[in-house]
Design a protein around this motif. Structure first.
Motif, PDB file in Angstrom:
ATOM      1  N   UNK A  72       0.670  -1.376   0.024  1.00  0.00           N
ATOM      2  CA  UNK A  72       0.124  -0.234  -0.305  1.00  0.00           C
ATOM      3  C   UNK A  72       0.716   1.234   0.206  1.00  0.00           C
ATOM      4  N   UNK A  73       1.813   1.586   0.880  1.00  0.00           N
ATOM      5  CA  UNK A  73       2.935   2.322   0.835  1.00  0.00           C
ATOM      6  C   UNK A  73       3.716   2.250  -0.346  1.00  0.00           C
ATOM      7  N   UNK A 102       4.080   3.177 -10.195  1.00  0.00           N
ATOM      8  CA  UNK A 102       2.550   3.853 -10.484  1.00  0.00           C
ATOM      9  C   UNK A 102       1.250   3.578 -10.294  1.00  0.00           C
ATOM     10  N   UNK A 103       0.555   4.105  -9.308  1.00  0.00           N
ATOM     11  CA  UNK A 103      -0.785   4.000  -8.874  1.00  0.00           C
ATOM     12  C   UNK A 103      -1.591   4.350 -10.439  1.00  0.00           C
ATOM     13  N   UNK A 104      -2.443   3.077  -9.946  1.00  0.00           N
ATOM     14  CA  UNK A 104      -3.273   2.860 -11.432  1.00  0.00           C
ATOM     15  C   UNK A 104      -4.292   3.754 -11.405  1.00  0.00           C
ATOM     16  N   UNK A 105      -5.173   4.612 -12.622  1.00  0.00           N
ATOM     17  CA  UNK A 105      -5.932   5.725 -12.501  1.00  0.00           C
ATOM     18  C   UNK A 105      -7.379   4.764 -13.191  1.00  0.00           C
ATOM     19  N   UNK A 106      -8.469   5.106 -12.726  1.00  0.00           N
ATOM     20  CA  UNK A 106      -9.548   4.146 -12.968  1.00  0.00           C
ATOM     21  C   UNK A 106     -10.414   5.149 -13.014  1.00  0.00           C
ATOM     22  N   UNK A 111      -5.654   8.507  -8.593  1.00  0.00           N
ATOM     23  CA  UNK A 111      -4.998  10.147  -7.653  1.00  0.00           C
ATOM     24  C   UNK A 111      -6.040  11.088  -7.924  1.00  0.00           C
ATOM     25  N   UNK A 112      -6.262  12.329  -6.674  1.00  0.00           N
ATOM     26  CA  UNK A 112      -6.750  13.178  -7.368  1.00  0.00           C
ATOM     27  C   UNK A 112      -6.196  14.554  -7.591  1.00  0.00           C
ATOM     28  N   UNK A 113      -5.415  14.535  -7.252  1.00  0.00           N
ATOM     29  CA  UNK A 113      -4.040  15.254  -6.882  1.00  0.00           C
ATOM     30  C   UNK A 113      -3.109  15.701  -6.278  1.00  0.00           C
ATOM     31  N   UNK A 114      -1.600  16.292  -7.103  1.00  0.00           N
ATOM     32  CA  UNK A 114      -0.475  15.861  -6.379  1.00  0.00           C
ATOM     33  C   UNK A 114      -0.066  17.508  -6.133  1.00  0.00           C
ATOM     34  N   UNK A 115       0.041  17.899  -4.629  1.00  0.00           N
ATOM     35  CA  UNK A 115       0.339  19.099  -4.561  1.00  0.00           C
ATOM     36  C   UNK A 115       2.691  18.691  -4.257  1.00  0.00           C
ATOM     37  N   UNK A 116       3.116  20.091  -4.108  1.00  0.00           N
ATOM     38  CA  UNK A 116       4.658  20.172  -3.546  1.00  0.00           C
ATOM     39  C   UNK A 116       5.090  21.825  -3.186  1.00  0.00           C
ATOM     40  N   UNK A 128      -5.877  15.708 -10.961  1.00  0.00           N
ATOM     41  CA  UNK A 128      -5.934  14.595 -12.726  1.00  0.00           C
ATOM     42  C   UNK A 128      -7.582  14.486 -12.455  1.00  0.00           C
ATOM     43  N   UNK A 129      -7.750  14.401 -13.615  1.00  0.00           N
ATOM     44  CA  UNK A 129      -9.341  13.650 -14.090  1.00  0.00           C
ATOM     45  C   UNK A 129      -9.209  12.678 -14.116  1.00  0.00           C
ATOM     46  N   UNK A 130     -10.440  11.673 -13.401  1.00  0.00           N
ATOM     47  CA  UNK A 130     -10.728   9.832 -13.370  1.00  0.00           C
ATOM     48  C   UNK A 130     -10.940   8.980 -14.256  1.00  0.00           C
ATOM     49  N   UNK A 131     -10.844   9.454 -15.963  1.00  0.00           N
ATOM     50  CA  UNK A 131     -10.986   8.677 -16.380  1.00  0.00           C
ATOM     51  C   UNK A 131      -9.428   7.923 -17.355  1.00  0.00           C
ATOM     52  N   UNK A 132      -8.532   8.226 -16.905  1.00  0.00           N
ATOM     53  CA  UNK A 132      -7.173   7.319 -16.624  1.00  0.00           C
ATOM     54  C   UNK A 132      -6.664   7.518 -17.953  1.00  0.00           C
ATOM     55  N   UNK A 133      -6.780   8.917 -18.628  1.00  0.00           N
ATOM     56  CA  UNK A 133      -6.166   9.609 -19.737  1.00  0.00           C
ATOM     57  C   UNK A 133      -4.259   9.546 -18.745  1.00  0.00           C
ATOM     58  N   UNK A 134      -3.994  10.244 -17.679  1.00  0.00           N
ATOM     59  CA  UNK A 134      -2.612   9.943 -17.538  1.00  0.00           C
ATOM     60  C   UNK A 134      -2.190   9.827 -15.861  1.00  0.00           C
ATOM     61  N   UNK A 135      -1.113   9.528 -16.132  1.00  0.00           N
ATOM     62  CA  UNK A 135       0.209   8.674 -15.040  1.00  0.00           C
ATOM     63  C   UNK A 135      -0.298   9.381 -13.874  1.00  0.00           C
ATOM     64  N   UNK A 136       0.031   9.409 -12.792  1.00  0.00           N
ATOM     65  CA  UNK A 136      -0.021  10.084 -11.436  1.00  0.00           C
ATOM     66  C   UNK A 136       1.258  10.812 -11.227  1.00  0.00           C
TER      67      UNK A 136
END
Ligand code: FE2
Length: 177
Positions: A72-73, A102-106, A111-116, A128-136
């Motif tokens: 999970x981690x 790399x976490x799945x996208x479906x 993954x909803x967002x990445x922040x720095x 990120x949108x949920x359709x899975x077009x992008x990798x997280x």
């Protein structure tokens, strides 16, 4: 004159061929039923996911032992790739991946967002949108002014939010020359 029609010797192979065809049809039907069932289960998992672990939504999650991450981690703790040492005023890149695996996208799990954050400053965010077009994975282009790191050090903090597994954070120290 007797002409052999040849139908007697051919009878056995014809029967075999018939049986083969029946066996083939049966097998094909069984295959269709199984693959149909698998598709139904996959669709159910896709749109009606398993129950979430609510404790993951009670706070910020971290990899407890970065040297021995749980599965999970491994797929949720952000991985920060950075130069380690940078020059003040000069451009460099920080890449944040979710995660080591790399976490799945479906549509059911993404993954909803990445922040720095750089030190205590929110630096940027990628949604990120949920359709899975992008990798997280996101790449941030950064410039640190000299006065932002008076003691020559800064901490990069990356956060990501998974719709099923909550908020996760990792950090990394960099030297600013
Ligand atoms: Fe997840």
């Amino acid at each position: 004159m007797i002409v052999h029609s040849g139908h007697i010797p051919q009878e056995a192979p014809q029967k075999e061929a018939l049986m083969d065809r029946r066996t083939f049809i049966k097998t094909a039907l069984a295959g269709t039923v199984v693959s149909g069932l698998t598709a139904k289960i996959a669709a159910a998992e896709r749109y009606f996911p398993a129950k979430v672990d609510k404790s993951l939504f009670e706070g910020v999650n971290h990899a407890k032992n970065p040297a021995a991450k749980t599965p999970l981690e491994k797929s949720h703790a952000p991985v920060i790739t950075h130069p380690g040492s940078v020059k003040a005023g000069e451009q460099f890149t920080v890449e944040v991946s979710v995660g080591e695996t790399l976490h799945p996208m479906s549509p059911a799990h993404w993954i909803e967002y990445i922040e720095l954050r750089i030190g205590n400053e929110p630096a940027g965010r990628v949604d990120f949108q949920a359709r899975g077009f992008l990798k997280p994975r996101a790449v941030f282009t950064v410039v640190i002014p000299k006065d932002a790191a008076p003691d020559g050090k800064l901490t990069l903090v990356a956060q990501q939010h998974c719709n099923l597994h909550g908020l996760w954070e990792s950090s990394a120290d960099i030297t600013v020359l």
